[in-house]
Enzyme design. Structure first.
Site, PDB file in Angstrom:
ATOM      1  N   GLY A 112      29.075  45.296 -59.246  1.00 32.82           N
ATOM      2  CA  GLY A 112      27.990  45.517 -58.238  1.00 32.82           C
ATOM      3  C   GLY A 112      28.088  46.910 -57.654  1.00 32.82           C
ATOM      4  O   GLY A 112      28.856  47.622 -57.965  1.00 32.82           O
ATOM      5  N   ASP A 113      27.160  46.899 -56.491  1.00 34.72           N
ATOM      6  CA  ASP A 113      27.010  48.185 -56.000  1.00 34.72           C
ATOM      7  C   ASP A 113      27.109  47.965 -54.512  1.00 34.72           C
ATOM      8  O   ASP A 113      26.512  46.944 -53.817  1.00 34.72           O
ATOM      9  CB  ASP A 113      25.541  48.528 -56.222  1.00 34.72           C
ATOM     10  CG  ASP A 113      25.160  49.827 -55.600  1.00 34.72           C
ATOM     11  OD1 ASP A 113      25.956  50.346 -54.690  1.00 34.72           O
ATOM     12  OD2 ASP A 113      23.871  50.176 -55.607  1.00 34.72           O
ATOM     13  N   HIS A 131      35.929  58.244 -48.040  1.00 33.95           N
ATOM     14  CA  HIS A 131      36.040  59.648 -47.973  1.00 33.95           C
ATOM     15  C   HIS A 131      35.056  60.366 -49.226  1.00 33.95           C
ATOM     16  O   HIS A 131      34.819  61.569 -49.161  1.00 33.95           O
ATOM     17  CB  HIS A 131      37.475  60.270 -48.124  1.00 33.95           C
ATOM     18  CG  HIS A 131      38.078  60.018 -49.844  1.00 33.95           C
ATOM     19  ND1 HIS A 131      38.705  61.036 -49.928  1.00 33.95           N
ATOM     20  CD2 HIS A 131      37.536  59.406 -50.594  1.00 33.95           C
ATOM     21  CE1 HIS A 131      38.773  61.019 -51.485  1.00 33.95           C
ATOM     22  NE2 HIS A 131      38.385  59.593 -51.724  1.00 33.95           N
TER      23      HIS A 131
HETATM   24  C1  SAM Z   1      38.102  57.400 -55.611  1.00 33.40           C
HETATM   25  S1  SAM Z   1      37.975  55.947 -56.268  1.00 33.40           S
HETATM   26  C2  SAM Z   1      39.072  55.029 -55.612  1.00 33.40           C
HETATM   27  C3  SAM Z   1      39.412  54.150 -56.528  1.00 33.40           C
HETATM   28  C4  SAM Z   1      40.594  52.914 -56.025  1.00 33.40           C
HETATM   29  N1  SAM Z   1      40.024  51.999 -54.840  1.00 33.40           N
HETATM   30  C5  SAM Z   1      41.761  53.694 -55.737  1.00 33.40           C
HETATM   31  O1  SAM Z   1      42.198  54.011 -54.713  1.00 33.40           O
HETATM   32  O2  SAM Z   1      42.558  54.369 -56.821  1.00 33.40           O
HETATM   33  C6  SAM Z   1      36.435  55.430 -55.636  1.00 33.40           C
HETATM   34  C7  SAM Z   1      35.911  54.273 -56.446  1.00 33.40           C
HETATM   35  O3  SAM Z   1      34.533  53.844 -55.898  1.00 33.40           O
HETATM   36  C8  SAM Z   1      33.884  53.172 -56.973  1.00 33.40           C
HETATM   37  N2  SAM Z   1      32.304  53.368 -56.686  1.00 33.40           N
HETATM   38  C9  SAM Z   1      31.663  54.423 -56.602  1.00 33.40           C
HETATM   39  N3  SAM Z   1      30.580  54.072 -56.384  1.00 33.40           N
HETATM   40  C10 SAM Z   1      30.275  52.751 -56.216  1.00 33.40           C
HETATM   41  C11 SAM Z   1      29.068  51.738 -55.857  1.00 33.40           C
HETATM   42  N4  SAM Z   1      27.957  52.119 -55.611  1.00 33.40           N
HETATM   43  N5  SAM Z   1      29.444  50.521 -55.686  1.00 33.40           N
HETATM   44  C12 SAM Z   1      30.858  50.143 -56.038  1.00 33.40           C
HETATM   45  N6  SAM Z   1      31.773  51.003 -56.250  1.00 33.40           N
HETATM   46  C13 SAM Z   1      31.737  52.279 -56.370  1.00 33.40           C
HETATM   47  C14 SAM Z   1      34.185  54.273 -58.013  1.00 33.40           C
HETATM   48  O4  SAM Z   1      33.917  53.420 -59.340  1.00 33.40           O
HETATM   49  C15 SAM Z   1      35.742  54.347 -57.771  1.00 33.40           C
HETATM   50  O5  SAM Z   1      36.662  53.401 -58.504  1.00 33.40           O
END
Ligand code: SAM
Length: 353
Positions: free
Chosen positions: A237-238, A257
């Site tokens: 989802g988003d 961040h």
């Molecule tokens: C920097 S990564 C961190 C991933 C993980 N929590 C970690 O610590 O390794 C940020 C995560 O946010 C997710 N993300 C970005 N936009 C998103 C959205 N609109 N809805 C859900 N997840 C999202 C990305 O796909 C990614 O997996």
């Protein structure tokens, strides 16, 4: 014949400022050399012992005379050892960090940074003028949108996040306290690496990995592999629209961040709507000025500047952001590493004018 006096041995001195600066300025070349070594799996090929440059070049299908020069440069940086008379290469003190799957490996980060972050950073000058992240200007769309268009990019990104989790963020995950938590949702939990780790530590914990559908698609296999798929589900989802409801703890590891304050407030708003009344919120993030070593936070802040709309935040920034979303910052746990655990509690919605 009068014996000539021996050549004076120069006493070692600290490098001149210009030399130190040249090393910093040359970082872009060293980054690319490390990328070539990582992509050619040089460190993997040295895992069982020394090899000659000719052997490495043949195995990796590279030109030996050019590979020799590249490896000699990286030997000077402590990545490999190079015995010139025998033309023999070994792993140096940093070599294991480029070995696939080795403890402490950041090989996936080497691949991801050079394949996705390197080019956008050439546009940093313009970003400082117009505020548009360099990656968005280079890629023609926001970074996460671009990432989602190609499964290979997603796999590279998730691999790099997994490396980060096992290295610079391992201390932080170990510091996460889950006393009394029964259900946990990991917001932006990617391929489930973090939640699988927590579930292995807490045998009664149930939870959900939540991420964009094309990213979370990798999680079921990982959860099965770690033996926690019976307790940890996945949901795509988003997080700007809605997150899974009713958990008593929400974790966002290295997520907020990525976003500016207005965007982070929208994400926290969805968590507030979904969470149980006194739910806990755990953020694994840097807190500028508080982690060790401190330059990880400031370097990551530069990454945010070039790639996304986000930023690293101070303790006061976190307190204000959380308060604006009706969460109370309870404490910031130092972890012995560069990341901290920011612990917060959901408060009742305040009426805003
Ligand atoms: C920097 S990564 C961190 C991933 C993980 N929590 C970690 O610590 O390794 C940020 C995560 O946010 C997710 N993300 C970005 N936009 C998103 C959205 N609109 N809805 C859900 N997840 C999202 C990305 O796909 C990614 O997996």
């Amino acid at each position: 014949m009068i014996p000539s006096a021996p050549d004076p041995v120069p006493t070692p001195t600290a490098p001149a400022p210009a030399v130190s600066m040249l090393r910093l300025l040359g970082g872009f070349q060293v980054s690319q050399a490390l990328y070539v070594a990582a992509r050619a799996r040089i460190a993997d090929r040295l895992a069982d012992g020394p090899r000659t440059v000719a052997e490495l070049a043949e195995a990796a299908d590279l030109r030996p005379e050019l590979l020799r020069r590249l490896l000699r440069t990286l030997a000077a940086e402590g990545v490999f050892g190079y015995d010139e008379p025998q033309d023999r290469v070994t792993l140096g003190p940093l070599g294991h960090t480029l070995r696939t799957g080795a403890p402490g490996s950041v090989r996936n980060v080497a691949l991801m940074w050079m394949e996705t972050h390197y080019r956008p950073f050439a546009g940093l000058w313009q970003t400082l003028h117009d505020g548009i992240p360099a990656a968005q200007a280079e890629l023609g769309m926001p970074f996460f949108d671009w990432l989602g268009k190609d499964p290979a990019r997603i796999a590279t990104f998730s691999g790099a996040m997994g490396d980060m989790m096992r290295t610079v963020r391992a201390d932080a995950l170990a510091a996460v306290r889950l006393d009394g938590v029964r259900t946990l949702v990991d917001i932006g939990g990617a391929d489930g690496t973090a939640l699988a780790e927590l579930a292995l530590r807490e045998p009664r914990l149930r939870g959900t990995v939540f991420d964009l559908p094309h990213v979370v698609a990798a999680a079921p296999a990982l959860l099965r592999d770690r033996g926690v798929a019976d307790r940890i589900t996945t949901e795509g989802g988003d997080f700007f629209t809605a997150v899974p409801a009713g958990a008593d703890c929400y974790l966002a590891c290295f997520v907020l961040h990525d976003w500016n304050d207005a965007q982070a407030l929208r994400i926290l708003g969805r968590v507030h709507e979904a969470a149980a009344p006194d739910a806990r919120l755990l953020l694994v993030e840097t807190v500028v000025g508080e982690g060790t070593p401190p330059e990880v936070a400031t370097l990551l802040d530069l990454t945010m500047l070039g790639m996304l709309d986000g930023r690293e935040r101070t303790r006061d920034d976190w307190r204000t952001l959380l308060a604006d979303a009706d969460f109370r910052l309870d404490r910031v746990l130092a972890t012995g590493g560069p990341m901290c655990v920011v612990e917060a509690t959901r408060m009742p919605r305040t009426a805003r004018v």
